[in-house]
Design an enzyme around this catalytic site. Structure first.
Site, PDB file in Angstrom:
ATOM      1  N   HIS A 178      72.535  66.628   5.171  1.00  0.00           N
ATOM      2  CA  HIS A 178      71.798  65.397   5.530  1.00  0.00           C
ATOM      3  C   HIS A 178      70.319  65.708   5.686  1.00  0.00           C
ATOM      4  O   HIS A 178      69.472  64.970   5.188  1.00  0.00           O
ATOM      5  CB  HIS A 178      72.307  64.832   6.860  1.00  0.00           C
ATOM      6  N   HIS A 210      77.223  70.925   6.710  1.00  0.00           N
ATOM      7  CA  HIS A 210      77.266  69.479   6.429  1.00  0.00           C
ATOM      8  C   HIS A 210      75.983  68.803   6.931  1.00  0.00           C
ATOM      9  O   HIS A 210      75.314  68.083   6.195  1.00  0.00           O
ATOM     10  CB  HIS A 210      78.478  68.855   7.127  1.00  0.00           C
ATOM     11  N   GLU A 211      75.628  69.057   8.178  1.00  0.00           N
ATOM     12  CA  GLU A 211      74.442  68.380   8.750  1.00  0.00           C
ATOM     13  C   GLU A 211      73.175  68.779   8.019  1.00  0.00           C
ATOM     14  O   GLU A 211      72.295  67.954   7.790  1.00  0.00           O
ATOM     15  CB  GLU A 211      74.321  68.712  10.236  1.00  0.00           C
ATOM     16  N   HIS A 256      76.677  60.638   2.894  1.00  0.00           N
ATOM     17  CA  HIS A 256      78.100  61.015   2.835  1.00  0.00           C
ATOM     18  C   HIS A 256      78.663  60.816   1.444  1.00  0.00           C
ATOM     19  O   HIS A 256      78.290  59.921   0.721  1.00  0.00           O
ATOM     20  CB  HIS A 256      78.881  60.203   3.866  1.00  0.00           C
TER      21      HIS A 256
END
Lengths: 595, 90
Positions: A298, A294-295, A304
């Site tokens: 980014h 997930h990170e 998101h």
């Protein structure tokens, strides 16, 4: 999906990353592997590549830290915030930080990787039996050197397979001692220490000297967490001490007493009432792989997502067999294009505004270029039937748009989708839109179903054009209509086709070459012989038997460019004639090519 | 068996304030941290109005029922482990 303002993205594809420090919760080899797999999630669907470097400035610097850890965005202790990362760019941009007050695992409880012993670094097996006793943690029983060990199978007594557990007596991480174990007691700042300490540091990490005198030798390392180490609290990394006293009572295991949130904790000295030293007991922990994937999203430029199943959804939830959601794939390929994996396309560039023909004018399709032969992709030729001889399609009157401002792109889904005379038709509530794969004229319509096919109900369930005769079949409920131009036969019951009561409606159709069409309903399908208008014997069959990996109760099923499309919600699953799903994407952005 | 005496609730040293916040305090800090309320709105007097609007915005973003109220599922979502990157704004 969302990208950051201005579609922040890297200006090169070969990215580097560096792990600045490691959490004491996991063996560094486990962490390195998890980060490698987390980057692979993204490199599998884009041209991006990721290389780990061990010194100097990498594009993506990764660190563990707790509370305020140097970037002005403090973490918050156990649970709550797990990690954060910065969008692509120089300096701190692109970096990823993980809260080390969390208990980092692979999502299903502690991972105790062994060293030495005779199990080649296998993980501990909990519980295991040793001398007839069952243990669910590392033990020092059976040894005189106090080194914690475990069995790597269910029974040491039977298999004699074992390894040593993470312990400061065995090795240290980082520091300047190349992994040498702690030396106890050691002198620091004139004081003697018999255990690891956080003294002298503000980041809460436990360390020790690797010689008897730190003041003199300045040799040190960070202590790995033992398997019974507590998480967070004011004793991060210290092992529980059993029994311990709390509010005058004795406890021999973790407890939630004294708390409202039900979390299990223990004291790290024998008396909480006097020493007030405590921490949370190990639980399932958070998957460093999932949170890192997930990170890193980014770090690559994704913000998101509001799709719950997407990796880029802000809340953590553990999934066993992780797969990127189409939303994630769409987002990352919007930024970096396709990779070796399935071939999605970035959303089409905004169509240049063309004056929409007034409803009274016949919309003239404007061939912006020579008509391109239909691209036949490898593997898309039908393998089951010989090619059909081409027939010139019947001249159809060009439909009059009922309301060109009715935008197909705002529809959440369609009643039916099918190709008629080489153009995809999207039906919804008595209207339809067309999109030609030949003309670059984008979506045409909305047109009126009743104008083009008089007598049809406003809401239909499915439609298909017979390849040979060019007749168009429509289905609504248990009725069907057959159009030849504007001449219609029907409505008749699908019973006449030999489809029993178990089919309440037809959801889609796949033309299968010479005069055969598969009709789908619920989780079954029938093979229809179009000429005799009867389904073949031996049907229905279960969709899942053949079309594995597509939604079984798809809302639309249609053949397009020689591939099978199954639609559910806003997504579609595309399958080759060899029954391989080669792509999952958005009906709206890929098929309709909405901006 | 019934608890012999009411559970003592202890504030553990090193425990962050966040776990003893009231629901409203938790909500305000969550909405501010993740960009649903701007600092300006937070300071201005129209907190209650902006709270309902911000709650609705958060519920929409996270796929919750858009009630504009601080209901159980919204509070549960605010307490759930998550990524620290804001949902709204830079």
């Amino acid at each position: 999906f969302l990208t950051f303002e201005g579609d922040l993205k890297w200006d090169h594809m070969d990215l580097t990353y560096r792990v600045m420090n490691y959490s004491p919760d996991l063996d560094r080899a486990v962490i390195d592997d998890a980060f490698k797999r987390a980057f692979k999630v993204w490199s599998d669907v884009t041209p991006l590549t990721f290389t780990q470097i061990y010194s100097g400035e990498a594009d993506i610097m990764i660190m563990f830290g707790s509370q305020e850890h140097g970037d002005g965005y403090p973490f918050d202790g156990k649970d709550g915030l797990l990690a954060h990362a910065f969008p692509p760019g120089q300096g701190i941009q692109g970096d990823a930080h993980f809260d080390d007050d969390e208990f980092w695992t692979l999502g299903t409880g502690i991972v105790v990787k062994t060293r030495y012993g005779n199990a080649n670094g296998a993980d501990c097996h909990f519980p295991f039996v040793f001398e007839g006793q069952s243990y669910s943690r590392c033990i020092t029983e059976g040894r005189t050197d106090g080194l914690p060990w475990c069995a790597t199978t269910a029974s040491y007594d039977r298999d004699k397979k074992y390894g040593f557990c993470p312990s400061e007596l065995l090795y240290t991480n980082g520091g300047n001692s190349d992994g040498s174990p702690c030396v106890f007691p050691f002198i620091f700042d004139g004081t003697s220490y018999n255990t690891c300490t956080t003294d002298g540091r503000s980041d809460g990490y436990r360390w020790c000297a690797t010689t008897a005198n730190f003041d003199h030798d300045k040799k040190y390392g960070f202590c790995p967490n033992r398997d019974t180490a507590v998480i967070g609290g004011n004793s991060q990394g210290e092992p529980c001490v059993f029994p311990f006293t709390f509010l005058g009572q004795s406890y021999s295991s973790c407890t939630s007493q004294g708390r409202q949130d039900g979390k299990l904790w223990c004291a790290t000295t024998s008396n909480y009432d006097t020493d007030k030293k405590w921490g949370f007991c190990p639980d399932q922990g958070y998957s460093i792989f999932l949170v890192a994937a997930h990170e890193f999203g980014h770090s690559l430029g994704l913000d998101h997502s509001s799709v719950r199943e997407a990796l880029m959804y802000p809340m953590y939830s553990y999934v066993q067999d992780f797969q990127l959601d189409p939303d994630d794939v769409q987002g990352i390929q919007y930024l970096y294009g396709r990779g070796s994996g399935p071939k999605p396309t970035a959303p089409a560039p905004m169509p240049t505004e063309k004056p929409q023909p007034m409803p009274t004018e016949e919309p003239q399709p404007v061939p912006t270029e020579e008509i391109q032969p239909m691209p036949t992709e490898a593997g898309s030729t039908s393998t089951t039937e010989e090619e059909e001889e081409e027939e010139t399609p019947e001249p159809t009157t060009v439909p009059i748009p009922v309301d060109p401002s009715q935008d197909a792109c705002i529809e959440k889904n369609f009643d039916a989708i099918t190709e008629i005379n080489g153009e995809l038709h999207f039906f919804k509530n008595g209207k339809y839109w067309t999109r030609s794969s030949f003309w670059k004229s984008g979506i045409q319509g909305a047109f009126s179903v009743a104008d083009t096919w008089p007598g049809l109900p406003a809401v239909i369930d499915a439609a298909f054009q017979d390849v040979l005769t060019k007749r168009v079949f429509f289905f609504a409920g248990r009725q069907f209509w057959v159009f030849s131009g504007k001449n219609v036969l029907g409505p008749r019951s699908i019973e006449k086709l030999g489809i029993g009561k178990e089919a309440s409606r037809i959801s889609g159709a796949l033309q299968r070459g010479r005069g055969k069409v598969l009709l789908f309903s619920g989780e079954n399908y029938w093979k229809l012989d179009v000429k005799v208008q009867r389904v073949d014997k031996g049907y229905p069959r279960a969709t899942d038997d053949v079309f594995t990996g597509v939604p079984l109760d798809a809302r639309n099923v249609f053949l397009y460019q020689d591939k099978y499309h199954f639609c559910q919600g806003s997504f579609y699953w595309r399958m080759t004639p060899r029954y391989q799903v080669d792509r999952v994407g958005y009906v709206k952005y890929d098929i309709l090519q909405c901006p | 068996p019934l608890q012999s005496k009411p559970r003592a609730v202890v504030t553990f040293p090193g425990e962050l304030v966040s776990s003893t916040l009231s629901d409203l305090e938790l909500a305000e800090s969550y909405l501010l941290r993740f960009g649903y309320i701007t600092e300006a709105e937070e300071r201005s007097g129209s907190k209650h109005m902006s709270l309902g609007k911000a709650l609705r915005k958060m519920q929409k973003q996270l796929g919750l029922e858009e009630t504009g109220e601080l209901d159980a599922s919204t509070l549960e979502a605010m307490r759930a482990p998550r990524c620290g990157v804001p949902d709204v704004g830079t």
